[in-house]
Write an enzyme that holds these catalytic residues in place. Structure first.
Site, PDB file in Angstrom:
ATOM      1  CB  ALA A   1      -0.908  -0.010   1.221  1.00 54.36           C
TER       2      ALA A   1
ATOM      3  CG  ASN B   1       1.055  -6.088   6.872  1.00 58.81           C
ATOM      4  OD1 ASN B   1       1.740  -7.035   7.202  1.00 58.81           O
ATOM      5  ND2 ASN B   1      -0.255  -6.044   7.095  1.00 58.81           N
TER       6      ASN B   1
ATOM      7  CG  HIS C   1      -0.247   4.457   3.995  1.00 58.21           C
ATOM      8  ND1 HIS C   1      -0.343   3.708   5.144  1.00 58.21           N
ATOM      9  CD2 HIS C   1      -1.142   3.922   3.139  1.00 58.21           C
ATOM     10  CE1 HIS C   1      -1.254   2.753   4.980  1.00 58.21           C
ATOM     11  NE2 HIS C   1      -1.755   2.874   3.771  1.00 58.21           N
TER      12      HIS C   1
HETATM   13  N1  LIG Z   1       1.875  -4.829   2.623  1.00 53.88           N
HETATM   14  C1  LIG Z   1       0.746  -4.117   2.617  1.00 53.88           C
HETATM   15  O1  LIG Z   1       0.739  -2.929   2.290  1.00 53.88           O
HETATM   16  C2  LIG Z   1      -0.535  -4.775   3.029  1.00 53.88           C
HETATM   17  C3  LIG Z   1      -0.562  -6.096   3.432  1.00 53.88           C
HETATM   18  N2  LIG Z   1      -1.750  -6.693   3.765  1.00 53.88           N
HETATM   19  C4  LIG Z   1      -1.719  -8.108   4.184  1.00 53.88           C
HETATM   20  O2  LIG Z   1      -2.567  -8.866   3.359  1.00 53.88           O
HETATM   21  C5  LIG Z   1      -3.368  -9.731   4.161  1.00 53.88           C
HETATM   22  C6  LIG Z   1      -4.652 -10.101   3.418  1.00 53.88           C
HETATM   23  O3  LIG Z   1      -5.438  -8.946   3.215  1.00 53.88           O
HETATM   24  P1  LIG Z   1      -6.964  -9.057   2.680  1.00 53.88           P
HETATM   25  O4  LIG Z   1      -7.018  -9.839   1.432  1.00 53.88           O
HETATM   26  O5  LIG Z   1      -7.505  -7.675   2.686  1.00 53.88           O
HETATM   27  O6  LIG Z   1      -7.635  -9.905   3.868  1.00 53.88           O
HETATM   28  P2  LIG Z   1      -8.939 -10.831   3.821  1.00 53.88           P
HETATM   29  O7  LIG Z   1      -9.287 -11.105   5.255  1.00 53.88           O
HETATM   30  O8  LIG Z   1      -9.968 -10.250   2.934  1.00 53.88           O
HETATM   31  O9  LIG Z   1      -8.441 -12.208   3.146  1.00 53.88           O
HETATM   32  C7  LIG Z   1      -7.544 -13.092   3.758  1.00 53.88           C
HETATM   33  C8  LIG Z   1      -7.545 -14.406   2.986  1.00 53.88           C
HETATM   34  O10 LIG Z   1      -6.499 -15.231   3.460  1.00 53.88           O
HETATM   35  C9  LIG Z   1      -7.008 -16.494   3.894  1.00 53.88           C
HETATM   36  N3  LIG Z   1      -6.195 -16.923   5.035  1.00 53.88           N
HETATM   37  C10 LIG Z   1      -6.221 -16.476   6.297  1.00 53.88           C
HETATM   38  N4  LIG Z   1      -5.275 -17.074   7.045  1.00 53.88           N
HETATM   39  C11 LIG Z   1      -4.635 -17.941   6.222  1.00 53.88           C
HETATM   40  C12 LIG Z   1      -3.573 -18.865   6.392  1.00 53.88           C
HETATM   41  N5  LIG Z   1      -2.964 -19.006   7.566  1.00 53.88           N
HETATM   42  N6  LIG Z   1      -3.174 -19.598   5.325  1.00 53.88           N
HETATM   43  C13 LIG Z   1      -3.792 -19.453   4.123  1.00 53.88           C
HETATM   44  N7  LIG Z   1      -4.804 -18.582   3.892  1.00 53.88           N
HETATM   45  C14 LIG Z   1      -5.216 -17.835   4.940  1.00 53.88           C
HETATM   46  C15 LIG Z   1      -8.478 -16.275   4.208  1.00 53.88           C
HETATM   47  O11 LIG Z   1      -9.206 -17.462   4.037  1.00 53.88           O
HETATM   48  C16 LIG Z   1      -8.831 -15.228   3.145  1.00 53.88           C
HETATM   49  O12 LIG Z   1      -9.119 -15.904   1.939  1.00 53.88           O
HETATM   50  C17 LIG Z   1      -3.560  -8.930   5.465  1.00 53.88           C
HETATM   51  O13 LIG Z   1      -3.876  -9.771   6.541  1.00 53.88           O
HETATM   52  C18 LIG Z   1      -2.208  -8.277   5.630  1.00 53.88           C
HETATM   53  O14 LIG Z   1      -1.321  -9.149   6.311  1.00 53.88           O
HETATM   54  C19 LIG Z   1      -2.930  -6.017   3.686  1.00 53.88           C
HETATM   55  C20 LIG Z   1      -2.940  -4.702   3.303  1.00 53.88           C
HETATM   56  C21 LIG Z   1      -1.742  -3.961   2.962  1.00 53.88           C
HETATM   57  O1  LIG Z   2      -3.664  -1.292   2.985  1.00 52.00           O
HETATM   58  C1  LIG Z   2      -3.208  -0.390   3.677  1.00 52.00           C
HETATM   59  O2  LIG Z   2      -3.522   0.806   3.541  1.00 52.00           O
HETATM   60  C2  LIG Z   2      -2.136  -0.671   4.661  1.00 52.00           C
HETATM   61  C3  LIG Z   2      -2.346  -1.787   5.554  1.00 52.00           C
HETATM   62  O3  LIG Z   2      -3.424  -2.322   5.714  1.00 52.00           O
HETATM   63  C4  LIG Z   2      -1.186  -2.258   6.284  1.00 52.00           C
HETATM   64  O4  LIG Z   2      -0.183  -1.524   6.372  1.00 52.00           O
HETATM   65  O5  LIG Z   2      -1.240  -3.385   6.774  1.00 52.00           O
END
Ligand SMILES: NC(=O)C1=CN([C@@H]2O[C@H](COP(=O)(O)OP(=O)(O)OC[C@H]3O[C@@H](n4cnc5c(N)ncnc54)[C@H](O)[C@@H]3O)[C@@H](O)[C@H]2O)C=CC1
Ligand SMILES: O=C([O-])CC(=O)C(=O)O
Length: 267
Positions: A124, A190, A220
């Protein structure tokens, strides 16, 4: 043709697949989700990637060329490290998981032993290229703030300490190190971990998290100072409709990275 496996099939995963469904250089072969989410994932994939096998573990008999994680912190130890050990290159967005003691070393060790590489995606945030380059000459300070609408903090420790629905003005819900932010807010900080790993590290990077009832954006902001000079960046991201915690740019950063791996020219 690049054969990929995806860990997680939620707001990010589905949006990525929607954007890539017509890309002839990429094929989604496998999706991994926890046992309780298998049926839901199959239903979600029916219209966009019906050919993909859905399972609770990676099927190594159908060895993917590349694995992309968009699942959450637990997925690193459960799926990413074993895949790296078997030589499968991995792309990650749950960077905050690396705030857990010893996990970054285990990840690096797994990649070395597998003779492969793990890529931490910018997600992000932007400017990671500049920050990581600036680090080469030495950084003095990196200060980050993450501001999201109040609803994005539901189900986090801030929900216990603040009346999120009753807030009328921007409210600081956390101040401390990136290490603490990443472990206490695994779905919201994250970016703090990404900036730390590109810059001054998880303990020296200062973080402020804000619940803002007046905003519809995930904002951010960070400022970096060092021998190179200084720079400042503000990114006003739109949240995904399916998950207000997550910015759309996270999806786009995965699409970009997959395209760079699959296509003849990368940018
Ligand atoms: N680097 C960045 O800027 C960002 C990173 N993220 C990361 O991405 C992740 C996912 O975000 P979203 O898709 O919005 O969440 P979400 O909750 O909509 O989807 C998560 C998915 O992962 C699956 N899941 C959960 N735990 C699991 C496991 N241990 N093994 C395999 N699958 C698993 C769930 O079944 C679901 O399909 C967040 O939890 C966060 O860690 C999210 C936003 C920004
Ligand atoms: O998606 C975003 O804006 C950032 C976020 O959730 C994260 O840093 O984990």
């Amino acid at each position: 043709m690049l054969h990929i496996a995806m860990i997680g099939c939620g707001a990010i995963g589905l949006s990525v697949l929607e954007l890539l469904k017509d890309d002839r250089d990429l094929a989604l072969d496998q999706v991994v989700v926890p046992a309780g989410h298998l049926d839901q994932a199959r239903q979600r994939l029916a219209g966009i990637a019906a050919q993909a096998r859905v399972g609770e573990a990676l099927d190594y008999a159908r060895r993917p060329d590349l694995l992309v994680e968009c699942a959450g912190h637990a997925a690193l130890a459960e799926h990413v490290i074993p895949a790296l050990e078997r030589g499968i290159p991995c792309l990650l967005v749950s960077i905050g998981a690396l705030s857990e003691d010893g996990l970054a070393a285990r990840l690096e060790d797994a990649a070395r032993r597998g003779g492969t590489r793990v890529e931490l995606l910018s997600g992000a945030i932007g400017g990671i290229d500049a920050l990581a380059a600036a680090r080469v000459a030495g950084l003095d300070s990196v200060v980050y703030s993450g501001r999201k609408p109040s609803r994005a903090w539901k189900g986090t420790p801030a929900d216990e300490r603040f009346d999120l629905d009753g807030l009328t003005e921007p409210t600081v819900i956390f101040e401390g190190s990136a290490r603490e932010a990443s472990s206490r807010y695994p779905k919201n900080a994250n970016v703090a971990a990404t900036l730390s790993l590109a810059g001054l590290g998880l303990d020296a990077t200062r973080v402020r998290l804000i619940a803002d009832p007046t905003s519809e954006e995930n904002v951010h902001h960070y400022q970096a100072r060092g021998a190179f000079g200084e720079f400042e960046m503000t990114l006003r991201g739109k949240p995904l409709a399916a998950n207000p915690k997550t910015s759309m740019l996270t999806v786009l950063s995965i699409v970009r990275a997959l395209g760079n791996h699959a296509h003849a020219v990368s940018i």
